[in-house]
Every structure is written in structure tokens, then in C-alpha cells.
Design a protein around this motif. Sequence first.
Motif, PDB file in Angstrom:
ATOM      1  N   LEU A  32      64.249  97.337 -28.851  1.00 38.83           N
ATOM      2  CA  LEU A  32      64.167  96.399 -29.975  1.00 38.83           C
ATOM      3  C   LEU A  32      64.060  94.963 -29.477  1.00 38.83           C
ATOM      4  CD1 LEU A  32      66.822  97.959 -32.365  1.00 38.83           C
ATOM      5  CD2 LEU A  32      64.355  97.840 -32.770  1.00 38.83           C
ATOM      6  N   LEU A  33      64.833  94.621 -28.462  1.00 36.96           N
ATOM      7  CA  LEU A  33      64.762  93.276 -27.889  1.00 36.96           C
ATOM      8  C   LEU A  33      63.394  93.024 -27.265  1.00 36.96           C
ATOM      9  CD1 LEU A  33      68.302  93.064 -26.272  1.00 36.96           C
ATOM     10  CD2 LEU A  33      67.481  91.784 -28.275  1.00 36.96           C
ATOM     11  N   HIS A  34      62.856  94.009 -26.572  1.00 41.30           N
ATOM     12  CA  HIS A  34      61.537  93.836 -25.953  1.00 41.30           C
ATOM     13  C   HIS A  34      60.430  93.736 -27.000  1.00 41.30           C
ATOM     14  CE1 HIS A  34      63.471  94.473 -22.142  1.00 41.30           C
ATOM     15  NE2 HIS A  34      62.358  94.030 -21.581  1.00 41.30           N
ATOM     16  N   GLN A  44      53.248  82.875 -28.245  1.00 44.89           N
ATOM     17  CA  GLN A  44      53.387  81.722 -27.352  1.00 44.89           C
ATOM     18  C   GLN A  44      53.063  82.163 -25.915  1.00 44.89           C
ATOM     19  OE1 GLN A  44      57.191  79.665 -27.863  1.00 44.89           O
ATOM     20  NE2 GLN A  44      57.397  80.631 -29.864  1.00 44.89           N
ATOM     21  N   PRO A  45      51.776  82.396 -25.607  1.00 46.88           N
ATOM     22  CA  PRO A  45      51.407  82.938 -24.290  1.00 46.88           C
ATOM     23  C   PRO A  45      51.839  82.069 -23.102  1.00 46.88           C
ATOM     24  CG  PRO A  45      49.454  82.648 -25.691  1.00 46.88           C
ATOM     25  CD  PRO A  45      50.630  82.199 -26.480  1.00 46.88           C
ATOM     26  N   GLN A  46      52.136  80.810 -23.351  1.00 46.53           N
ATOM     27  CA  GLN A  46      52.612  79.948 -22.259  1.00 46.53           C
ATOM     28  C   GLN A  46      53.939  80.455 -21.696  1.00 46.53           C
ATOM     29  OE1 GLN A  46      52.391  79.050 -25.476  1.00 46.53           O
ATOM     30  NE2 GLN A  46      54.178  77.867 -26.093  1.00 46.53           N
ATOM     31  N   LEU A  47      54.659  81.281 -22.457  1.00 48.85           N
ATOM     32  CA  LEU A  47      55.919  81.864 -21.983  1.00 48.85           C
ATOM     33  C   LEU A  47      55.711  82.815 -20.797  1.00 48.85           C
ATOM     34  CD1 LEU A  47      57.733  82.567 -25.375  1.00 48.85           C
ATOM     35  CD2 LEU A  47      58.328  80.814 -23.687  1.00 48.85           C
ATOM     36  N   ALA A  53      57.648  83.386 -13.195  1.00 52.80           N
ATOM     37  CA  ALA A  53      58.622  82.705 -12.325  1.00 52.80           C
ATOM     38  C   ALA A  53      59.860  83.577 -12.129  1.00 52.80           C
ATOM     39  CB  ALA A  53      59.002  81.347 -12.913  1.00 52.80           C
ATOM     40  N   LYS A  54      60.314  84.231 -13.195  1.00 53.61           N
ATOM     41  CA  LYS A  54      61.483  85.110 -13.094  1.00 53.61           C
ATOM     42  C   LYS A  54      61.164  86.307 -12.205  1.00 53.61           C
ATOM     43  CE  LYS A  54      64.904  84.565 -14.631  1.00 53.61           C
ATOM     44  NZ  LYS A  54      66.112  83.982 -14.010  1.00 53.61           N
ATOM     45  N   PRO A 104      62.199  90.989 -16.683  1.00 48.09           N
ATOM     46  CA  PRO A 104      61.948  89.593 -16.314  1.00 48.09           C
ATOM     47  C   PRO A 104      61.800  88.703 -17.551  1.00 48.09           C
ATOM     48  CG  PRO A 104      59.908  90.833 -16.179  1.00 48.09           C
ATOM     49  CD  PRO A 104      60.995  91.816 -16.553  1.00 48.09           C
ATOM     50  N   PHE A 105      61.991  89.265 -18.739  1.00 44.52           N
ATOM     51  CA  PHE A 105      61.847  88.505 -19.987  1.00 44.52           C
ATOM     52  C   PHE A 105      63.133  87.754 -20.336  1.00 44.52           C
ATOM     53  CE2 PHE A 105      58.351  91.382 -22.048  1.00 44.52           C
ATOM     54  CZ  PHE A 105      57.509  91.115 -20.976  1.00 44.52           C
ATOM     55  N   VAL A 106      63.936  87.476 -19.341  1.00 44.75           N
ATOM     56  CA  VAL A 106      65.197  86.770 -19.513  1.00 44.75           C
ATOM     57  C   VAL A 106      64.946  85.376 -20.097  1.00 44.75           C
ATOM     58  CG1 VAL A 106      67.205  85.840 -18.289  1.00 44.75           C
ATOM     59  CG2 VAL A 106      66.195  88.010 -17.570  1.00 44.75           C
ATOM     60  N   GLY A 107      65.708  85.021 -21.128  1.00 41.03           N
ATOM     61  CA  GLY A 107      65.609  83.687 -21.706  1.00 41.03           C
ATOM     62  C   GLY A 107      64.468  83.488 -22.693  1.00 41.03           C
TER      63      GLY A 107
END
Length: 134
Positions: A32-34, A44-47, A53-54, A104-107
Motif C-alpha cells: 500500500l505504501l509503495h 513528480q518524476p523529479q523524485l 541517490a538513496k 530506496p523510496f525512503v522519504g
Amino acid sequence: MHSHPLKRNKKRQYRLSKRSIKDEYIDKQIWLLHRAMTNKIIKQPQLTQQVIAKLADFREQGRIGYSDYLHWLCLLENVNDSQAFNDGVLENSNKMKRLRRQTPFVGILTEQERQAALTAEAIGIIDHPDILFL
């Protein structure tokens, strides 16, 4: 001669899983979070730069193998194809379940977005986890 009742029946059409109900519940929450994170990244593809980086940090720290690193990078290359990106990140395979557990989707999500993602499909609220074991 009778076979031992605990021996594996080779004719069985299903596979016994060593995963617990708790594992399934955790995987559902992570999924669900993913889903929320992939939707936000698509908008927001800039994310993706933050995620890359992560991933680099994970590699430098030895927290992720090269194969898993490449897998995440390949998924991120599909960010402009929202269906492919969602399908890849949210795939219901053992590999993706494992990868999502060390994401790696932290933050990516704010705390409010995280809570909304977890409660969006909830049937109700459990006040105390002991109710699960009645």
C-alpha cells in the motif's frame, strides 16, 4: 506400507508457505505504501533523483546487491510509462516483496501521506493488536 503423515505428498498441487499471517500483513502494508509512493513519483518524476541517490547510498553501505540495485534502476527508467512503473514496483512476486522491504523510496511520502495510504483501504481501526489473536 503407510507413509508418514508429516512427509511431503509429491502429488500435492499447492506449495506450503513458510510465511506467517504477520508477514502477509506487513507485505500488504508495504505494498500500500509503495502504491502511494509510485503514484507520487509518477506525478513528480523529479523524485526519481532522490531515489537514485538513496540507491547509491545503499550500494556504498553494502545494504543492496548489484542485481537488486540494477533491478531498481530499471524500474525507475519506466517512470514515464506509469503502467509499466506501477506494474514493476507493485508486482506480486517473492523478489519484489523482498525488494520492497528494503526500499530506496525512503522519504518520498510525508507522514500524513503515509497514514492516508495505510488507512485508505482499511475496513476499520484496531485499537489494540491483541484483538488479532482472539
